[in-house]
Design a protein around this motif. Sequence first.
Motif, PDB file in Angstrom:
ATOM      1  N   SER A  27       0.990  -1.192  -0.207  1.00 18.94           N
ATOM      2  CA  SER A  27      -0.346   0.116   0.104  1.00 18.94           C
ATOM      3  C   SER A  27       1.051   1.155   0.049  1.00 18.94           C
ATOM      4  O   SER A  27       0.335   2.455  -0.097  1.00 18.94           O
ATOM      5  CB  SER A  27      -0.899  -0.223   1.274  1.00 18.94           C
ATOM      6  N   ASN A  28       1.933   1.166   0.281  1.00 21.62           N
ATOM      7  CA  ASN A  28       3.391   2.293   0.664  1.00 21.62           C
ATOM      8  C   ASN A  28       3.757   2.891  -0.956  1.00 21.62           C
ATOM      9  O   ASN A  28       4.128   3.330  -1.324  1.00 21.62           O
ATOM     10  CB  ASN A  28       4.397   2.345   1.102  1.00 21.62           C
ATOM     11  N   GLN A  29       3.310   1.761  -1.989  1.00 22.64           N
ATOM     12  CA  GLN A  29       3.496   1.738  -3.435  1.00 22.64           C
ATOM     13  C   GLN A  29       2.327   2.716  -4.330  1.00 22.64           C
ATOM     14  O   GLN A  29       1.093   2.578  -4.025  1.00 22.64           O
ATOM     15  CB  GLN A  29       4.299   0.950  -3.906  1.00 22.64           C
ATOM     16  N   LEU A  30       2.885   3.552  -5.039  1.00 21.89           N
ATOM     17  CA  LEU A  30       1.815   3.913  -5.710  1.00 21.89           C
ATOM     18  C   LEU A  30       1.848   2.737  -7.210  1.00 21.89           C
ATOM     19  O   LEU A  30       2.324   2.928  -7.805  1.00 21.89           O
ATOM     20  CB  LEU A  30       1.899   5.264  -6.600  1.00 21.89           C
ATOM     21  N   LEU A  31       0.569   2.573  -7.317  1.00 25.42           N
ATOM     22  CA  LEU A  31       0.210   1.914  -8.853  1.00 25.42           C
ATOM     23  C   LEU A  31       0.286   2.147 -10.143  1.00 25.42           C
ATOM     24  O   LEU A  31       0.568   1.630 -10.203  1.00 25.42           O
ATOM     25  CB  LEU A  31      -1.142   0.447  -8.679  1.00 25.42           C
ATOM     26  N   HIS A  32      -0.105   3.722  -9.975  1.00 27.13           N
ATOM     27  CA  HIS A  32      -0.341   4.078 -11.164  1.00 27.13           C
ATOM     28  C   HIS A  32       0.736   5.616 -10.600  1.00 27.13           C
ATOM     29  O   HIS A  32      -0.773   6.526 -10.341  1.00 27.13           O
ATOM     30  CB  HIS A  32      -1.964   4.428 -12.019  1.00 27.13           C
ATOM     31  N   GLY A  83     -11.080   7.876 -11.499  1.00 24.73           N
ATOM     32  CA  GLY A  83     -12.125   6.604 -10.816  1.00 24.73           C
ATOM     33  C   GLY A  83     -11.618   5.442 -11.327  1.00 24.73           C
ATOM     34  O   GLY A  83     -11.558   4.395 -10.641  1.00 24.73           O
ATOM     35  N   ARG A  84     -11.409   4.823 -12.333  1.00 21.67           N
ATOM     36  CA  ARG A  84     -11.053   3.643 -13.535  1.00 21.67           C
ATOM     37  C   ARG A  84     -10.300   3.067 -12.937  1.00 21.67           C
ATOM     38  O   ARG A  84     -10.088   2.060 -11.871  1.00 21.67           O
ATOM     39  CB  ARG A  84     -11.750   3.456 -14.708  1.00 21.67           C
ATOM     40  N   LEU A  85      -9.101   3.843 -12.497  1.00 24.68           N
ATOM     41  CA  LEU A  85      -7.713   3.304 -12.522  1.00 24.68           C
ATOM     42  C   LEU A  85      -7.543   3.100 -11.089  1.00 24.68           C
ATOM     43  O   LEU A  85      -7.303   2.114 -10.677  1.00 24.68           O
ATOM     44  CB  LEU A  85      -7.214   3.301 -13.010  1.00 24.68           C
ATOM     45  N   LEU A  86      -7.806   4.015 -10.568  1.00 26.10           N
ATOM     46  CA  LEU A  86      -7.667   4.174  -8.768  1.00 26.10           C
ATOM     47  C   LEU A  86      -8.083   3.218  -8.277  1.00 26.10           C
ATOM     48  O   LEU A  86      -8.412   2.511  -7.089  1.00 26.10           O
ATOM     49  CB  LEU A  86      -6.758   5.473  -8.147  1.00 26.10           C
ATOM     50  N   VAL A  87      -9.879   3.601  -8.410  1.00 26.42           N
ATOM     51  CA  VAL A  87     -10.633   3.239  -7.344  1.00 26.42           C
ATOM     52  C   VAL A  87     -11.033   2.573  -8.258  1.00 26.42           C
ATOM     53  O   VAL A  87     -12.695   1.570  -7.309  1.00 26.42           O
ATOM     54  CB  VAL A  87     -11.452   4.062  -6.674  1.00 26.42           C
ATOM     55  N   GLY A  88     -12.046   1.973  -9.273  1.00 25.34           N
ATOM     56  CA  GLY A  88     -12.628   1.131  -9.819  1.00 25.34           C
ATOM     57  C   GLY A  88     -13.999   1.106 -10.011  1.00 25.34           C
ATOM     58  O   GLY A  88     -14.649   0.591 -10.620  1.00 25.34           O
ATOM     59  N   LEU A  89     -14.349   2.996  -9.941  1.00 25.92           N
ATOM     60  CA  LEU A  89     -15.394   2.841 -10.623  1.00 25.92           C
ATOM     61  C   LEU A  89     -15.680   2.440 -11.946  1.00 25.92           C
ATOM     62  O   LEU A  89     -15.188   2.753 -12.476  1.00 25.92           O
ATOM     63  CB  LEU A  89     -15.556   4.878 -10.438  1.00 25.92           C
ATOM     64  N   ARG A  90     -17.090   2.804 -12.742  1.00 26.59           N
ATOM     65  CA  ARG A  90     -17.920   2.324 -13.368  1.00 26.59           C
ATOM     66  C   ARG A  90     -18.927   2.531 -13.518  1.00 26.59           C
ATOM     67  O   ARG A  90     -19.281   2.999 -13.057  1.00 26.59           O
ATOM     68  CB  ARG A  90     -17.738   0.915 -13.737  1.00 26.59           C
ATOM     69  N   TRP A  91     -18.938   3.153 -14.614  1.00 26.53           N
ATOM     70  CA  TRP A  91     -19.712   4.194 -15.448  1.00 26.53           C
ATOM     71  C   TRP A  91     -20.759   3.815 -16.549  1.00 26.53           C
ATOM     72  O   TRP A  91     -19.919   3.141 -17.581  1.00 26.53           O
ATOM     73  CB  TRP A  91     -19.284   5.805 -15.384  1.00 26.53           C
ATOM     74  N   TRP A  92     -21.556   2.490 -16.469  1.00 29.31           N
ATOM     75  CA  TRP A  92     -22.353   2.083 -17.389  1.00 29.31           C
ATOM     76  C   TRP A  92     -24.120   2.377 -17.585  1.00 29.31           C
ATOM     77  O   TRP A  92     -24.246   2.680 -16.230  1.00 29.31           O
ATOM     78  CB  TRP A  92     -22.089   0.957 -18.436  1.00 29.31           C
ATOM     79  N   ASN A  93     -25.008   2.406 -19.170  1.00 30.81           N
ATOM     80  CA  ASN A  93     -26.721   2.296 -18.703  1.00 30.81           C
ATOM     81  C   ASN A  93     -26.874   1.491 -19.055  1.00 30.81           C
ATOM     82  O   ASN A  93     -26.005   0.217 -19.544  1.00 30.81           O
ATOM     83  CB  ASN A  93     -27.084   3.442 -19.523  1.00 30.81           C
ATOM     84  N   TYR A  94     -28.090   1.215 -18.041  1.00 31.83           N
ATOM     85  CA  TYR A  94     -28.692  -0.371 -18.527  1.00 31.83           C
ATOM     86  C   TYR A  94     -30.163  -0.223 -19.795  1.00 31.83           C
ATOM     87  O   TYR A  94     -30.726   0.738 -19.192  1.00 31.83           O
ATOM     88  CB  TYR A  94     -29.362  -1.428 -17.986  1.00 31.83           C
TER      89      TYR A  94
END
Length: 94
Positions: A27-32, A83-94
Motif C-alpha cells: 500500500s505504500n507504493q503508487l500503482l499508477h 476513477g476507473r484506475l485508482l478506485v475501480g469506478l465504472r460508468w454505464w447504463n442499462y
Amino acid sequence: MASVKAPLLENAEMFDQEDIDQENKVSNQLLHPYVTLFHVLFRMAALISYLLCGWFSDSFIFSFVFVVLMLSADFWTVKNITGRLLVGLRWWNY
C-alpha cells in the motif's frame, strides 16, 4: 433451535502480523503514479488559477471561463481515467 453459521464466515482465517506487514508494503507504493499526478494537477490548477487570476487579469469573465475549463478537465479525468484506475469506478447504463 439449531445454530446457523454464515457461509462466508465458516472458513474465515485470522490475519497474522506477517500478512499485515506485507499489505503495508504494497500500500505504500503508487500503482499508477502518472494518473495520480494528473488527478492532483488538474485540481491544483483550478485552485491556483482561481486564487491568482485577479493578479493577471481584471476580467471576471476570463477568470470564470478558465476556472470552469480547469474544473471540467478535472471532472473528465476523475470520471473517465482516475476513477476507473485508482478506485475501480465504472460508468454505464442499462
